[in-house]
Design an enzyme around this catalytic site. Structure first.
Site, PDB file in Angstrom:
ATOM      1  N   HIS A 133     -84.427  66.452  14.965  1.00 52.18           N
ATOM      2  CA  HIS A 133     -85.096  67.355  15.909  1.00 52.18           C
ATOM      3  C   HIS A 133     -84.924  66.830  17.327  1.00 52.18           C
ATOM      4  CE1 HIS A 133     -87.980  69.928  13.261  1.00 52.18           C
ATOM      5  NE2 HIS A 133     -86.833  69.709  12.657  1.00 52.18           N
TER       6      HIS A 133
ATOM      7  N   TYR B 154     -96.880  72.855  18.044  1.00 50.32           N
ATOM      8  CA  TYR B 154     -98.291  72.459  18.181  1.00 50.32           C
ATOM      9  C   TYR B 154     -98.994  73.609  18.899  1.00 50.32           C
ATOM     10  CZ  TYR B 154     -96.744  67.713  17.075  1.00 50.32           C
ATOM     11  OH  TYR B 154     -96.214  66.609  16.440  1.00 50.32           O
TER      12      TYR B 154
ATOM     13  N   PRO C 261    -103.410  62.232  13.178  1.00 53.81           N
ATOM     14  CA  PRO C 261    -102.012  62.563  12.839  1.00 53.81           C
ATOM     15  C   PRO C 261    -101.264  63.356  13.917  1.00 53.81           C
ATOM     16  CG  PRO C 261    -103.523  63.910  11.585  1.00 53.81           C
ATOM     17  CD  PRO C 261    -104.361  62.903  12.309  1.00 53.81           C
TER      18      PRO C 261
ATOM     19  N   LYS D  97     -97.749  59.264  14.281  1.00 52.38           N
ATOM     20  CA  LYS D  97     -97.452  57.851  14.505  1.00 52.38           C
ATOM     21  C   LYS D  97     -97.780  56.946  13.323  1.00 52.38           C
ATOM     22  CE  LYS D  97     -95.820  58.278  18.585  1.00 52.38           C
ATOM     23  NZ  LYS D  97     -94.362  58.162  18.721  1.00 52.38           N
TER      24      LYS D  97
ATOM     25  N   TYR E 273     -93.566  60.495  22.296  1.00 56.09           N
ATOM     26  CA  TYR E 273     -93.395  61.170  21.012  1.00 56.09           C
ATOM     27  C   TYR E 273     -92.229  60.563  20.229  1.00 56.09           C
ATOM     28  CZ  TYR E 273     -93.512  65.053  17.656  1.00 56.09           C
ATOM     29  OH  TYR E 273     -93.631  65.796  16.506  1.00 56.09           O
TER      30      TYR E 273
HETATM   31  C1  PHB Z   1     -96.053  66.843   9.275  1.00 56.26           C
HETATM   32  O1  PHB Z   1     -94.924  67.379   9.143  1.00 56.26           O
HETATM   33  O2  PHB Z   1     -96.801  66.583   8.306  1.00 56.26           O
HETATM   34  C2  PHB Z   1     -96.512  66.488  10.667  1.00 56.26           C
HETATM   35  C3  PHB Z   1     -95.661  66.729  11.740  1.00 56.26           C
HETATM   36  C4  PHB Z   1     -96.076  66.394  13.024  1.00 56.26           C
HETATM   37  C5  PHB Z   1     -97.341  65.838  13.211  1.00 56.26           C
HETATM   38  C6  PHB Z   1     -98.193  65.595  12.124  1.00 56.26           C
HETATM   39  C7  PHB Z   1     -97.770  65.920  10.836  1.00 56.26           C
HETATM   40  O3  PHB Z   1     -97.757  65.528  14.471  1.00 56.26           O
END
Ligand code: PHB
Ligand code: APR
Length: 399
Positions: free
Chosen positions: A76, A205, A297, A301, A389
């Site tokens: 990504h 997000y 989450p 990280k 990130y």
């Molecule tokens: C996930 O794919 O479970 C995932 C992706 C990004 C995040 C948290 C969880 O910030």
């Protein structure tokens, strides 16, 4: 395993941290045994995050378990923030001089590590009951457990507490010897896994007035979604239909048009917390991964911090055995904690930016909007999001 056994490093926990440490120690010619309370299938059944920083992917490659990750992982180069109905793409690759992240599920990574350990014929005791750690303040620690009705013991030089946030290792440290730092958030994440094509090629997000949502994936045919829910939420209140309907409400028109729904393969609610203990080393006991820290989450990280702890623990143990020096062991805690606190800050910051925080009232919402407005319209603001990130360089800030 013989009732009484000896090894160089006893690892408690066969999650990503314990398995990766075992793999790297094996590569370095250091003996280790892993003691895991649950069955292998139980460990593999856990659905966790799936975003790997470049340094984590490189470490897995170095450990010799990168083949499937490189084949199946999704590179990504950016992700989107959907704020008040508008999408803003964070160009990770462009803003960080070419860094990217790899989307590859923790379950798959754990399977790769288990298969590598099996192939090398390395000892792992699953369903080890009543694991206890002993004498780690001295030079002759040992671990005991019960298996198939027999009490067993392994004597070792070091114990690696890779047993997560509810393990026995941290709990065995004298209260006065450890400091805890914790922040509990007023909401949780309701996660759903489905064999449906992801709503977008990149992670989204969502900061909507109805609450946060996250659109992620495990592959091009398997999606992972999350909804912010109150801490009082119960799984029984969330049918698949209700989940999909609420997700639709929090998405924009483009998302609603592309969303493919289907039966949940897994649903779970996770509370969010920021948690760190200091120090991470107690004599011959090292705390590694979730045993020493938990991040919300949001910044993905958790797994990456565990991998960095494992890297530093491996360096320290190799130095101990190969160079007869404990400088690395002495530095382990400070080295881990510097990176841990940076990731804790970023995860807390990104959580506050993307989740409606009821406790901060109307002015809190206005301040959040103003911060997002600045960050998303400033190259410096987007770059600070991007460089944290993808993961700061390991040597970041080293003097
Ligand atoms: C996930 O794919 O479970 C995932 C992706 C990004 C995040 C948290 C969880 O910030
Ligand atoms: N005895 C033996 N094993 C134990 C004990 C115990 N007393 N307590 C816990 N364990 C095992 C758990 O069953 C689990 O398999 O330790 C392992 C810890 O694994 P994780 O909790 O996955 O922690 P870690 O390996 O540090 O990985 C961190 O996992 O939880 C996610 O978000 C986190 O992605 C991050 C990653």
């Amino acid at each position: 395993m013989a009732p009484d056994h000896r090894t160089q490093v006893a690892i408690v926990g066969a999650g990503p941290a314990g398995l990766l440490l075992g793999q790297l120690l094996h590569k370095a010619g250091i003996d280790a045994v892993i003691l895991e309370r649950h069955a292998r299938e139980h460990v593999l059944g856990r659905i966790r995050a799936g975003v790997l920083e470049q340094t984590t992917a490189d470490l897995l490659e170095h450990a010799g378990v990168g083949a499937r990750m490189r084949r199946d992982g999704l590179v990504h180069t950016g992700f989107e923030l959907l704020v008040q109905g508008r999408r803003h793409r964070i160009d990770l690759h462009g803003l960080t001089g070419g860094s990217t992240v790899l989307v590859y599920g923790q379950t798959e990574l754990t399977r790769d590590l288990m298969e590598a350990r099996d192939a090398a014929g390395l000892p792992t005791v699953y369903e080890a009951e009543h694991v206890a750690v002993h004498s780690f303040e001295g030079a002759h620690p040992y671990v005991t457990w019960r298996h198939s009705g027999r009490d067993q013991r392994v004597d070792c030089d070091f114990i690696a507490g890779c047993d997560g946030s509810h393990g026995v290792s941290r709990a065995s440290v004298a209260r006065g010897a450890i400091r805890e730092y914790e922040r509990v958030y007023s909401f949780g994440w309701l996660g759903l896994l489905a064999d449906t094509p992801p709503v977008s090629d990149e992670i989204i997000y969502v900061n909507s007035e109805r609450g946060f949502a996250l659109c992620s994936m495990r592959s091009r045919t398997r999606s992972r979604y999350y909804l912010q829910v109150p801490l009082t939420a119960a799984l029984s209140q969330w049918s698949d239909e209700r989940f999909w309907e609420e997700l639709r409400e929090r998405l924009d028109e483009r998302g609603r048009a592309r969303l493919v729904t289907g039966p949940a393969l897994e649903k779970s609610i996770t509370p969010l917390r920021s948690f760190v203990v200091e120090p991470l080393r107690f004599g011959r006991l090292l705390l590694v991964g979730d045993a020493g820290h938990i991040v919300p989450p949001t910044g993905a990280k958790g797994l990456n911090l565990a991998a960095t702890d494992v890297r530093y623990a491996t360096d320290a143990l190799i130095e101990h055995y190969a160079e007869r020096s404990d400088a690395g062991i002495d530095r382990y805690s400070a080295r881990c904690l510097r990176r841990i606190w940076r990731a804790e800050r970023f995860s807390w910051w990104l959580t506050r930016l993307t989740h409606p925080l009821a406790e901060e009232g109307p002015i809190g919402a206005k301040l959040q909007q103003a911060e997002l407005d600045y960050l998303l319209h400033s190259e410096a603001g987007r770059r600070t999001i991007a460089e944290n990130y993808v993961g700061l360089p390991l040597e970041f800030g080293e003097v």
